[in-house]
Design a protein around this motif. Structure first.
Motif, PDB file in Angstrom:
ATOM      1  N   ILE A   1     184.278 154.777  50.281  1.00  0.00           N
ATOM      2  CA  ILE A   1     184.565 154.280  48.935  1.00  0.00           C
ATOM      3  C   ILE A   1     183.361 154.595  48.049  1.00  0.00           C
ATOM      4  N   PRO A   2     183.465 155.544  47.125  1.00  0.00           N
ATOM      5  CA  PRO A   2     182.311 155.972  46.329  1.00  0.00           C
ATOM      6  C   PRO A   2     181.642 154.852  45.546  1.00  0.00           C
ATOM      7  N   SER A   3     182.402 153.860  45.104  1.00  0.00           N
ATOM      8  CA  SER A   3     181.795 152.792  44.304  1.00  0.00           C
ATOM      9  C   SER A   3     180.751 152.014  45.084  1.00  0.00           C
ATOM     10  N   ILE A   4     180.870 151.973  46.412  1.00  0.00           N
ATOM     11  CA  ILE A   4     179.858 151.300  47.229  1.00  0.00           C
ATOM     12  C   ILE A   4     178.500 151.955  47.003  1.00  0.00           C
ATOM     13  N   LEU A   5     178.470 153.268  46.996  1.00  0.00           N
ATOM     14  CA  LEU A   5     177.227 154.002  46.795  1.00  0.00           C
ATOM     15  C   LEU A   5     176.704 153.820  45.375  1.00  0.00           C
ATOM     16  N   ASP A   6     177.592 153.945  44.403  1.00  0.00           N
ATOM     17  CA  ASP A   6     177.178 153.793  43.008  1.00  0.00           C
ATOM     18  C   ASP A   6     176.627 152.396  42.741  1.00  0.00           C
ATOM     19  N   ASP A   7     177.297 151.385  43.265  1.00  0.00           N
ATOM     20  CA  ASP A   7     176.870 150.013  43.005  1.00  0.00           C
ATOM     21  C   ASP A   7     175.563 149.689  43.722  1.00  0.00           C
ATOM     22  N   LEU A   8     175.382 150.197  44.933  1.00  0.00           N
ATOM     23  CA  LEU A   8     174.109 149.984  45.626  1.00  0.00           C
ATOM     24  C   LEU A   8     172.955 150.614  44.848  1.00  0.00           C
ATOM     25  N   VAL A   9     173.147 151.821  44.353  1.00  0.00           N
ATOM     26  CA  VAL A   9     172.108 152.479  43.562  1.00  0.00           C
ATOM     27  C   VAL A   9     171.790 151.657  42.320  1.00  0.00           C
ATOM     28  N   ALA A  10     172.816 151.154  41.636  1.00  0.00           N
ATOM     29  CA  ALA A  10     172.593 150.364  40.419  1.00  0.00           C
ATOM     30  C   ALA A  10     171.870 149.055  40.732  1.00  0.00           C
ATOM     31  N   LEU A  11     172.210 148.410  41.821  1.00  0.00           N
ATOM     32  CA  LEU A  11     171.566 147.146  42.181  1.00  0.00           C
ATOM     33  C   LEU A  11     170.095 147.369  42.531  1.00  0.00           C
ATOM     34  N   VAL A  12     169.812 148.429  43.266  1.00  0.00           N
ATOM     35  CA  VAL A  12     168.419 148.748  43.604  1.00  0.00           C
ATOM     36  C   VAL A  12     167.641 149.062  42.333  1.00  0.00           C
ATOM     37  N   ALA A  13     168.255 149.825  41.424  1.00  0.00           N
ATOM     38  CA  ALA A  13     167.589 150.169  40.164  1.00  0.00           C
ATOM     39  C   ALA A  13     167.287 148.923  39.340  1.00  0.00           C
ATOM     40  N   ALA A  14     168.128 147.889  39.473  1.00  0.00           N
ATOM     41  CA  ALA A  14     167.926 146.649  38.725  1.00  0.00           C
ATOM     42  C   ALA A  14     166.876 145.746  39.353  1.00  0.00           C
ATOM     43  N   GLY A  15     166.336 146.153  40.504  1.00  0.00           N
ATOM     44  CA  GLY A  15     165.277 145.378  41.137  1.00  0.00           C
ATOM     45  C   GLY A  15     165.714 144.440  42.230  1.00  0.00           C
ATOM     46  N   VAL A  16     166.982 144.522  42.632  1.00  0.00           N
ATOM     47  CA  VAL A  16     167.468 143.654  43.709  1.00  0.00           C
ATOM     48  C   VAL A  16     166.945 144.177  45.049  1.00  0.00           C
ATOM     49  N   PRO A  17     166.224 143.362  45.832  1.00  0.00           N
ATOM     50  CA  PRO A  17     165.848 143.811  47.178  1.00  0.00           C
ATOM     51  C   PRO A  17     167.081 143.833  48.081  1.00  0.00           C
ATOM     52  N   VAL A  18     167.312 144.978  48.703  1.00  0.00           N
ATOM     53  CA  VAL A  18     168.489 145.180  49.539  1.00  0.00           C
ATOM     54  C   VAL A  18     168.038 145.640  50.918  1.00  0.00           C
ATOM     55  N   ALA A  19     168.537 144.979  51.956  1.00  0.00           N
ATOM     56  CA  ALA A  19     168.255 145.403  53.329  1.00  0.00           C
ATOM     57  C   ALA A  19     169.569 145.637  54.055  1.00  0.00           C
ATOM     58  N   PHE A  20     169.650 146.764  54.750  1.00  0.00           N
ATOM     59  CA  PHE A  20     170.754 147.028  55.656  1.00  0.00           C
ATOM     60  C   PHE A  20     170.350 146.470  57.016  1.00  0.00           C
ATOM     61  N   VAL A  21     171.049 145.449  57.476  1.00  0.00           N
ATOM     62  CA  VAL A  21     170.729 144.804  58.749  1.00  0.00           C
ATOM     63  C   VAL A  21     171.890 145.087  59.691  1.00  0.00           C
ATOM     64  N   THR A  22     171.686 146.001  60.615  1.00  0.00           N
ATOM     65  CA  THR A  22     172.796 146.575  61.367  1.00  0.00           C
ATOM     66  C   THR A  22     172.462 146.785  62.834  1.00  0.00           C
ATOM     67  N   GLY A  23     173.500 146.890  63.625  1.00  0.00           N
ATOM     68  CA  GLY A  23     173.319 147.316  65.010  1.00  0.00           C
ATOM     69  C   GLY A  23     173.273 148.820  65.147  1.00  0.00           C
ATOM     70  N   ARG A  24     173.576 149.539  64.070  1.00  0.00           N
ATOM     71  CA  ARG A  24     173.548 150.998  64.090  1.00  0.00           C
ATOM     72  C   ARG A  24     172.115 151.513  64.212  1.00  0.00           C
ATOM     73  N   SER A  25     172.003 152.774  64.604  1.00  0.00           N
ATOM     74  CA  SER A  25     170.701 153.423  64.743  1.00  0.00           C
ATOM     75  C   SER A  25     170.196 153.892  63.391  1.00  0.00           C
ATOM     76  N   ASP A  26     168.903 154.199  63.337  1.00  0.00           N
ATOM     77  CA  ASP A  26     168.340 154.778  62.115  1.00  0.00           C
ATOM     78  C   ASP A  26     168.982 156.125  61.808  1.00  0.00           C
ATOM     79  N   ALA A  27     169.334 156.892  62.846  1.00  0.00           N
ATOM     80  CA  ALA A  27     169.973 158.192  62.626  1.00  0.00           C
ATOM     81  C   ALA A  27     171.313 158.023  61.923  1.00  0.00           C
ATOM     82  N   PHE A  28     172.104 157.042  62.356  1.00  0.00           N
ATOM     83  CA  PHE A  28     173.401 156.803  61.726  1.00  0.00           C
ATOM     84  C   PHE A  28     173.224 156.370  60.280  1.00  0.00           C
TER      85      PHE A  28
END
Length: 298
Positions: free
Chosen positions: A31-58
């Motif tokens: 879903i492209p809006s997920i990427l667009d909205d994450l970029v906008a939130l980071v640009a606005a200064g929101v600290p965002v962490a991906f907390v996942t069981g996935r690997s760094d490569a994924f």
């Protein structure tokens, strides 16, 4: 539905990847809006962490690279470390900068011994290769994942058989472990390992790993950059994702959790738990991020 979000300077996000961001079927962000909205939130200064069981490569390939293609480098600017990745349930972590993932740190205290990894790989290869595969990008844990060409019902039938075989292997290797509420002690009377099944995988991991540890690593990182937001939102698709909100609540932060798989039923918690009536998985995650972006004016 999703509650109103506070101002960007007062808000922090801890996000699971599989489910809320990446489709558990496609194993990618569809879903492209997920990427667009994450970029906008980071640009606005929101600290965002991906907390996942996935690997760094994924995460680097399926999330960070698409984010860079959607303008992440410009959004980060000098605030690159306000975006952070915690992988393998806290076993590894890295900041995200304008060039992508930074140096990946791995906790050697929780990384599984190579002999265990090889033994599980041999089990999968000899008996379960038609339905699952070993994720060879993992650094600290073992994930045996549903093959993309295998339908959900077929995998659901194979998973308990594999778990039983994995438990048998663990006994032969003297690996004390827990599977849900069941435990099998090692010769020293301990259970240092855990089997954690999800809808698309089975993880064998150190019992120290978990979303609570992942949340702590993210908060520790953000705390090095300055004062932490008072209010946080956590988003996930499994029972263990509630641990992120549990950790925040226990540390005195205001927190709400969004469960994007509400069909499993919400867990009772001392903080608010939200769900969409008609959306699940990445569709719910997309709606949540869009609402956050709209309400902070990003």
């Amino acid at each position: 539905m999703v509650p109103q979000s506070p101002a960007a300077t007062e808000l922090g996000l801890l996000l699971d990847v599989d489910g809320p961001l990446a489709s558990p079927v496609a194993r990618s962000v569809r879903i492209p809006s997920i990427l667009d909205d994450l970029v906008a939130l980071v640009a606005a200064g929101v600290p965002v962490a991906f907390v996942t069981g996935r690997s760094d490569a994924f995460v680097g390939e399926q999330l960070v690279r698409p984010l860079l293609a959607h303008g992440l480098a410009g959004a980060l600017g000098s605030q690159g470390t306000r975006l952070f990745g915690v992988f393998e349930k806290g076993g590894a972590w890295a900041p995200v900068g304008p060039d992508g993932l930074g140096r990946v740190e791995v906790d050697p205290a929780v990384a599984l011994d190579r002999t265990i990894v090889d033994a599980v790989a041999a089990l999968v290869s000899s008996r379960f290769a038609e339905t699952m595969f070993v994720d060879t990008t993992k650094r600290a844990m073992i994930s045996v994942e549903q093959r993309i060409d295998v339908d959900a019902d077929t995998y659901a039938g194979a998973q308990p058989v594999f778990i039983a075989a994995l438990e048998s292997l663990a006994r032969r290797l003297d690996l004390g472990l827990r599977t849900g509420d069941d435990e099998a002690l090692d010769s020293a009377g301990r259970t240092p390992y855990r089997i954690d099944p999800t809808i698309i995988a089975v993880d064998l991991e150190s019992a120290r790993l978990g979303k609570r540890l992942g949340a702590r690593r993210a908060l520790d990182h953000f705390a090095e950059l300055g004062p932490l937001p008072d209010t946080w939102r956590t988003v996930g698709d499994s029972r263990t994702d509630y641990d992120m909100a549990d950790h925040l609540h226990e540390r005195g932060f205001g927190v709400r959790h969004l469960d994007v798989r509400p069909g499993d039923g919400p867990l009772p918690r001392p903080y608010p738990v939200d769900a969409f009536d008609d959306l699940a998985d990445d569709e719910a995650g997309a709606a949540f991020l869009s609402a956050c972006r709209e309400r902070i004016g990003a």
